[in-house]
Enzyme design. Structure first.
Site, PDB file in Angstrom:
ATOM      1  N   PHE A  21     -20.215  -4.446  -1.977  1.00 60.36           N
ATOM      2  CA  PHE A  21     -20.569  -4.917  -2.674  1.00 60.36           C
ATOM      3  C   PHE A  21     -21.976  -5.958  -2.106  1.00 60.36           C
ATOM      4  CE2 PHE A  21     -15.620  -4.539  -2.587  1.00 60.36           C
ATOM      5  CZ  PHE A  21     -15.562  -3.915  -4.200  1.00 60.36           C
ATOM      6  N   GLY A  69     -33.152   1.195   7.341  1.00 58.89           N
ATOM      7  CA  GLY A  69     -32.693   0.140   6.191  1.00 58.89           C
ATOM      8  C   GLY A  69     -32.725   0.941   4.975  1.00 58.89           C
ATOM      9  N   TYR A  80     -28.930  -6.055   8.794  1.00 58.50           N
ATOM     10  CA  TYR A  80     -28.628  -7.709   8.758  1.00 58.50           C
ATOM     11  C   TYR A  80     -27.025  -7.532   9.550  1.00 58.50           C
ATOM     12  CZ  TYR A  80     -25.479  -4.948   4.917  1.00 58.50           C
ATOM     13  OH  TYR A  80     -25.008  -4.140   3.766  1.00 58.50           O
ATOM     14  N   GLY A 130     -17.090   9.725   6.282  1.00 60.92           N
ATOM     15  CA  GLY A 130     -17.883   9.649   5.284  1.00 60.92           C
ATOM     16  C   GLY A 130     -19.183  10.998   4.621  1.00 60.92           C
ATOM     17  N   ARG A 147     -28.201   2.848 -10.208  1.00 59.31           N
ATOM     18  CA  ARG A 147     -27.203   2.550 -10.457  1.00 59.31           C
ATOM     19  C   ARG A 147     -26.847   0.766  -9.946  1.00 59.31           C
ATOM     20  NH1 ARG A 147     -26.248   7.680  -7.507  1.00 59.31           N
ATOM     21  NH2 ARG A 147     -25.541   6.576  -5.637  1.00 59.31           N
TER      22      ARG A 147
END
Length: 291
Positions: free
Chosen positions: A107, A199, A157, A24, A209
């Site tokens: 998502f 974070g 998370y 990435g 976006r």
């Protein structure tokens, strides 16, 4: 607001003999970390699925740092493509010393709105991609009796759980387990594994976006962070460089939370999205698909 130091904290040439793969690596945090490694003297292979983005980034980073950048198209879900990246990186740049698992997808949605295929896409990129690349690199280092360093980008998370990003939370939790497990199994053979749980470190337009205009201020992440601001890429670049350097040679199996105190103030980075209405979710979905 604290002054943000816009320079490398490590000495020049700290990575002089390093060859690092960044998945990435064409955009966002991957691009920023690759830049930092190059500035410190490393040779870097950046890989992702988008060739045009990779080539543009490689050109930009080469001009910016004077370093050697190899751009390779790779779908981290496919083990044979990973093996090709490793082989070509060794041939063109030299023995690989480090891997950064940064490729990801997400998502933000009520989970019941997701298809099983959408769930698969995120888990396959984040978890399967990370264990594919880590396994391939581990086999290379162990068979050649070479030291190695793996750093993965996870999330705050992943440890706490969070609504509305369940596929990502599930996959990133798996990456944390992978990191800690292999830190024990491979540590006595000079292979270290660590992770960063960042974070918000927005890129240009990232929040625009995501949310329609009337919701941007309401869900501004700065309001949830005790330091009152989002992270700066240079801050994360310095942490990543430290973890991938020999200055952190005693750090193994660690997950560094780097979020300005956000999760301490409210665990579950996206739990607050329960305040959104069905109409809000429809508008968010439309906004994301449109861009």
């Amino acid at each position: 607001m604290s002054n943000i130091i816009q320079k490398n904290m490590l000495p020049k040439d700290s990575f002089k003999n390093e060859v690092i793969i960044v998945t990435g690596g064409g955009t966002g945090l991957g691009k920023s970390m690759a830049q930092s490694f190059l500035e410190l003297g490393a040779k870097v292979c950046i890989c992702s699925r988008k060739e045009d983005v990779l080539l543009a980034t490689a050109k930009e980073l080469t001009e910016l740092t004077g370093g050697e950048v190899l751009a390779m198209v790779c779908d981290v879900r496919k083990y044979d493509e990973i093996e090709k990246v490793i082989k070509e990186t060794i041939e063109k740049l030299g023995p690989i010393t480090g891997l950064v698992n940064n490729a990801a997808g997400n998502f933000i949605s009520p989970t019941e709105r997701l298809s099983n295929r959408a769930f698969d896409i995120i888990v396959d990129i984040v978890l399967k991609g990370s264990y594919n690349f880590t396994l391939a690199m581990g086999k290379y280092w162990l068979s050649n009796q070479l030291p190695g360093k793996v750093m993965s980008i996870v999330t705050t998370y992943a440890s706490t759980g969070s609504g509305f990003v369940v596929p990502s939370a599930t996959a990133k939790a798996g990456v944390i387990a992978l990191t800690r497990s292999l830190a024990v199994e491979w540590g006595n053979r000079a292979i270290r594994l660590n992770a960063i749980a960042p974070g918000p470190f927005p890129t240009d337009g990232a929040w625009q976006r995501l949310f329609p205009a009337h919701l941007e201020e309401k869900f501004n992440p700065e309001q949830r962070i005790p330091l009152g601001r989002v992270g700066d890429h240079r801050e994360l670049m310095n942490l990543a460089s430290y973890l991938m350097s020999d200055y952190s040679s005693y750090m193994n199996g660690e997950v560094v939370t780097f979020d300005g105190g956000e999760w301490l103030k409210g665990a579950g980075e996206f739990n607050h999205l329960s305040e959104l209405s069905k109409a809000d979710w429809l508008e968010i979905e439309k906004n994301i698909r449109g861009k």
